[in-house]
Enzyme design. Structure first.
Site, PDB file in Angstrom:
ATOM      1  N   CYS A  26       0.326   2.596  -4.742  1.00 56.89           N
ATOM      2  CA  CYS A  26      -0.194   3.955  -4.868  1.00 56.89           C
ATOM      3  C   CYS A  26       0.570   4.791  -3.854  1.00 56.89           C
ATOM      4  CB  CYS A  26      -1.681   4.014  -4.538  1.00 56.89           C
ATOM      5  SG  CYS A  26      -2.725   2.972  -5.567  1.00 56.89           S
ATOM      6  N   HIS A  35       0.820  -1.201   0.000  1.00 60.93           N
ATOM      7  CA  HIS A  35       0.000   0.000   0.000  1.00 60.93           C
ATOM      8  C   HIS A  35       0.859   1.259   0.000  1.00 60.93           C
ATOM      9  CE1 HIS A  35      -4.063  -1.544   0.365  1.00 60.93           C
ATOM     10  NE2 HIS A  35      -3.681  -2.384   1.310  1.00 60.93           N
TER      11      HIS A  35
END
Length: 299
Positions: A144, A93
């Site tokens: 991301c 993440h």
């Protein structure tokens, strides 16, 4: 004697592969962010490194802590010299914390979500700046980690087999609220260590260092860096069942080493194979022209 001379002149390569299928609820306000393919991504990057004769360190999920990741980077920075290669891959993440060291009150710093806490982009690029002149640094990040994702709006929910690799903004705000002193201290510590210059690594990597503030950072950067990331600033990297979408295409283009081309052409081929909603980016820092022309992963 001749044999020893040749041995001492050989290039070295270290590789560090970080993959997290979840994070610790204690460090992320109760959120664990389950993913499926990030450990696979790390194993596959390690396989590429092994095929090229690199010495690898693999840190997966619970072992991918801030302390262990930073220790591995610092160990390689001390060991490698001009001409050597450091290959760093991350799959997991991406997140955000408010930027307290910059000159824009609403700016968000990008992060990698390690198991126990986030690693801020300022920290990462400061650590990479410690590598010696002439060291080649390759960073492949399937996450991301954009400072503009909030302005871009929330990601699509995806499907059962495709999930955005993004810590939700609501979670990011809770995490920062619970650990604000920790993250603020990290940013200010990097700022102090860099001579109180304001770090803006994303802009620097995009080679638009046109102000004295940015040049103060860039001219201290001794190694040459190529960063290939999974998406553009206003997009999201997607997870999958067996690989992240970006890593999957990179592996297909690489084709077990059958790919014949440069880093620049590798990026172009991967970019061409990706959907418009996820366009891998390419940044460089330092004198990267010759590095970009090299055969990917070549020691």
């Amino acid at each position: 004697m001749a044999s020893k001379t040749r041995l001492s002149a050989q290039k070295q390569a270290h590789a560090l592969h970080v993959g997290l299928n979840e994070v610790s609820a204690d460090g992320y306000a109760g959120w664990t962010g389950p993913l499926a393919a990030c450990e696979f991504d790390a194993h596959d990057m390690a396989a590429i490194a092994k095929s090229q004769g690199m010495k690898s360190t693999l840190l997966l999920t619970k072992k991918a802590t801030r302390a262990k990741v930073l220790a591995a980077i610092r160990s390689s920075a001390k060991a490698l010299a001009a001409g050597d290669l450091f290959f760093l891959s991350y799959s997991g993440h991406g997140g955000q914390v408010p930027d307290v060291s910059g000159d824009e009150a609403d700016k968000q710093d990008e992060t990698w979500c390690l198991y126990d806490a986030q690693l801020i982009d300022d920290e990462l690029y400061f650590e990479l700046s410690r590598f010696k002149a002439g060291v080649r640094v390759l960073v492949i990040s399937d996450s991301c980690h954009s400072g503009t994702v909030v302005r871009a709006g929330p990601p699509q929910p995806g499907t059962a087999s495709q999930r955005p690799k993004l810590m939700p903004p609501t979670v990011a705000r809770r995490v920062y609220s619970e650990h604000q002193a920790f993250y603020d201290k990290l940013q200010l510590g990097v700022q102090k260590a860099s001579g109180n210059a304001v770090l803006d690594p994303d802009t620097a990597l995009a080679q638009v260092a046109v102000s004295g503030r940015l040049t103060a950072i860039v001219h201290k950067f001794n190694p040459t860096v190529i960063l290939m990331s999974g998406c553009q600033d206003n997009q999201f990297s997607m997870d999958g069942d067996h690989n992240g979408a970006f890593t999957e295409q990179l592996l297909k283009v690489w084709n077990h080493g059958q790919f014949k081309g440069s880093y620049a052409s590798l990026h172009a081929r991967v970019l061409a194979a990706m959907p418009p909603a996820q366009s891998p980016n390419l940044f460089t820092l330092g004198s990267a022209a010759s590095f970009l022309k090299e055969t990917p992963f070549l020691v």
